[in-house]
Design an enzyme around this catalytic site. Structure first.
Site, short mmCIF file in Angstrom:
data_model
loop_
_atom_site.label_atom_id
_atom_site.label_comp_id
_atom_site.label_asym_id
_atom_site.label_seq_id
_atom_site.Cartn_x
_atom_site.Cartn_y
_atom_site.Cartn_z
N ASP A 91 -3.20 12.26 0.27
CA ASP A 91 -2.19 11.83 -0.69
C ASP A 91 -2.70 12.15 -2.09
O ASP A 91 -3.87 12.48 -2.27
CB ASP A 91 -1.84 10.35 -0.52
CG ASP A 91 -3.01 9.41 -0.80
OD1 ASP A 91 -4.07 9.91 -1.25
OD2 ASP A 91 -2.87 8.21 -0.58
N SER A 92 -1.83 12.07 -3.08
CA SER A 92 -2.18 12.58 -4.41
C SER A 92 -2.81 11.55 -5.32
O SER A 92 -3.35 11.90 -6.37
CB SER A 92 -0.92 13.11 -5.08
OG SER A 92 0.00 12.04 -5.32
N GLY A 93 -2.73 10.28 -4.97
CA GLY A 93 -3.13 9.21 -5.86
C GLY A 93 -1.96 8.54 -6.53
O GLY A 93 -2.11 7.52 -7.21
N GLY A 94 -0.75 9.07 -6.32
CA GLY A 94 0.43 8.52 -6.98
C GLY A 94 0.75 7.10 -6.57
O GLY A 94 1.19 6.30 -7.40
N PHE A 95 0.54 6.76 -5.29
CA PHE A 95 0.83 5.40 -4.85
C PHE A 95 -0.05 4.39 -5.57
O PHE A 95 0.40 3.30 -5.94
CB PHE A 95 0.65 5.28 -3.34
CG PHE A 95 0.92 3.90 -2.81
CD1 PHE A 95 2.23 3.46 -2.63
CD2 PHE A 95 -0.11 3.03 -2.52
CE1 PHE A 95 2.48 2.18 -2.16
CE2 PHE A 95 0.13 1.75 -2.04
CZ PHE A 95 1.44 1.33 -1.86
N ASP A 146 2.80 12.22 -8.10
CA ASP A 146 4.13 11.67 -8.39
C ASP A 146 3.99 10.26 -8.94
O ASP A 146 2.90 9.68 -8.93
CB ASP A 146 5.00 11.65 -7.12
CG ASP A 146 4.44 10.70 -6.06
OD1 ASP A 146 3.20 10.60 -5.93
OD2 ASP A 146 5.23 10.04 -5.35
N GLN A 189 11.70 11.34 -4.81
CA GLN A 189 11.72 9.98 -5.34
C GLN A 189 13.15 9.60 -5.70
O GLN A 189 14.08 10.39 -5.55
CB GLN A 189 10.79 9.85 -6.54
CG GLN A 189 9.30 9.93 -6.21
CD GLN A 189 8.80 8.70 -5.45
OE1 GLN A 189 9.51 7.70 -5.28
NE2 GLN A 189 7.56 8.76 -4.98
N GLY A 216 8.45 6.51 -2.17
CA GLY A 216 9.12 5.36 -2.76
C GLY A 216 9.71 4.39 -1.78
O GLY A 216 10.52 3.54 -2.16
N ASP A 266 2.48 8.20 8.15
CA ASP A 266 1.13 7.63 8.05
C ASP A 266 1.26 6.16 7.72
O ASP A 266 2.25 5.75 7.10
CB ASP A 266 0.31 8.33 6.96
CG ASP A 266 0.65 7.78 5.58
OD1 ASP A 266 -0.10 6.93 5.07
OD2 ASP A 266 1.69 8.19 5.01
#
Length: 369
Positions: A91-95, A146, A189, A216, A266
């Site tokens: 994952d990108s770190g956005g969460f 994101d 999103q 989201g 996931d």
């Protein structure tokens, strides 16, 4: 596209197929066990493989804090570091931008945040996120950076986050470029607003990605609201590319999402539940802490392959109540194996035109307790 995606059968909107990568095939629908900090908690990589998992997920935010992306690159990347030779999605770190809102600040250029470990300051831009995922960690599938908003969200806030995510998506794509053996997914999103998700989808497709995620959700909206979004969100994305529902979820969520056209999932739920004494079965979850299992000599679920099937519920109850490490291992292993058995059963049902019946039967069994 670096990863051919072959859809072999459909039933309604549900579909089964294979996403082909240089490190192996990913059979869809697919559930990705979460290896947040280079480990699927309480399990070895051989145990994870034995459950039937084709791919696991790593967490960019946590790995950039420790052991650190540059160190990970020096050690040969995440695959070598954790001895996993199958595909990895990061994952990108956005969460974490959302979940750690109290210690992060979002600007156009990047996110700045304080480490939850030691308070040190860090900057995560779309370019840095791609560098960490694709170059340092060596992920097979990277995600664009994101901005995810919590539920409930005001439409204006959801719109601004969606538009920022699109701009970051363009920057992520530019930083990623074209790679022969690695792919990049964009993230839809728009919270629970259909028009925003449509705008997001259209702009993502203009950019062009190897796969598309539905972001989201699983942020507090509940099962029914999630399903209402999934009634339209997957079909806004290209039919010939994999669709990934991020952070979901419970078995009933997976079944309903597959019914609506989702391919990949996931969630930390299987191992987190296992560490707290909860086991997932075809009839729903059971809590092994409950006293009613103290003398129950039946196995947990003989249909799920794994070591838990050779022990009685009484023994598992004892391990959980005694807070023994083995209890956490066995239940985590069982839960990951159950989620893999669930996705395998859905693949089989779709391939033979029986998914609608499978869904009805699953609802009847899974919601009766």
């Amino acid at each position: 596209m670096p990863f051919p995606f072959d859809i072999s059968a459909t039933e309604g909107r549900a579909r089964t197929g294979v996403l082909k990568t240089s490190r192996g095939d990913i059979r869809t629908p697919a559930f990705m066990p979460v290896g947040t900090v280079a480990t699927v908690k309480a399990m070895t990589v051989d145990q994870v493989k034995a459950t039937g998992a084709d791919i696991i997920l790593g967490n960019t935010y946590h790995l950039m804090l420790r052991p650190g992306p540059e160190r990970m690159e020096r050690l040969g990347g995440l695959h070598k570091f954790m001895s996993w030779d199958k595909p990895i999605l990061t994952d990108s770190g956005g969460f974490q931008v959302m979940s750690l809102a109290g210690i992060s600040k979002v600007k156009e250029e990047a996110v700045t945040f304080s480490s939850h470990i030691d308070g040190s300051k860090h900057v995560l831009s779309p370019e840095r996120s791609i560098e960490i995922q694709a170059d340092r960690i060596g992920a097979d599938i990277s995600m664009q950076l994101d901005q995810c908003v919590a539920y409930p969200a005001e439409k204006d806030a959801a719109h601004k986050a969606m538009e920022l995510s699109i701009r970051w998506g363009r920057r992520s794509k530019a930083a990623f470029g074209t790679r022969e053996t690695q792919g990049l997914f964009g993230i839809q999103q728009g919270s629970t607003f259909e028009d925003l998700r449509r705008q997001s989808s259209e702009q993502l497709q203009e950019i062009g990605f190897d796969g598309y995620a539905i972001g989201g959700l699983a942020v507090g909206e509940g099962h029914q609201a999630m399903c209402e979004v999934l009634d339209y969100a997957p079909e806004m994305l290209p039919a010939d590319r994999p669709r990934y529902l991020m952070g979901v979820g419970k078995p009933i969520d997976l079944v309903e999402a597959v019914y609506r056209g989702v391919d990949m999932f996931d969630c930390v739920l299987p191992t987190r539940a296992g560490r707290h004494g909860q086991a997932w079965t075809w009839d729903g979850p059971i809590n092994l802490k409950n006293a009613r299992f103290a003398e129950d000599q039946d196995p947990l679920d003989p249909t799920i392959e794994g070591p838990s099937s050779q022990y009685s519920k009484a023994y598992l109850h004892h391990l959980v109540r005694a807070d023994e490490i083995l209890g956490k291992v066995l239940l985590s292993w069982h839960n990951i194996a159950f989620f893999q058995a669930l996705t395998a059963a859905m693949r089989e049902a779709i391939a033979h035109g029986r998914f609608e019946q499978f869904r009805r039967d699953f609802h009847a069994r899974h919601t009766s307790n």
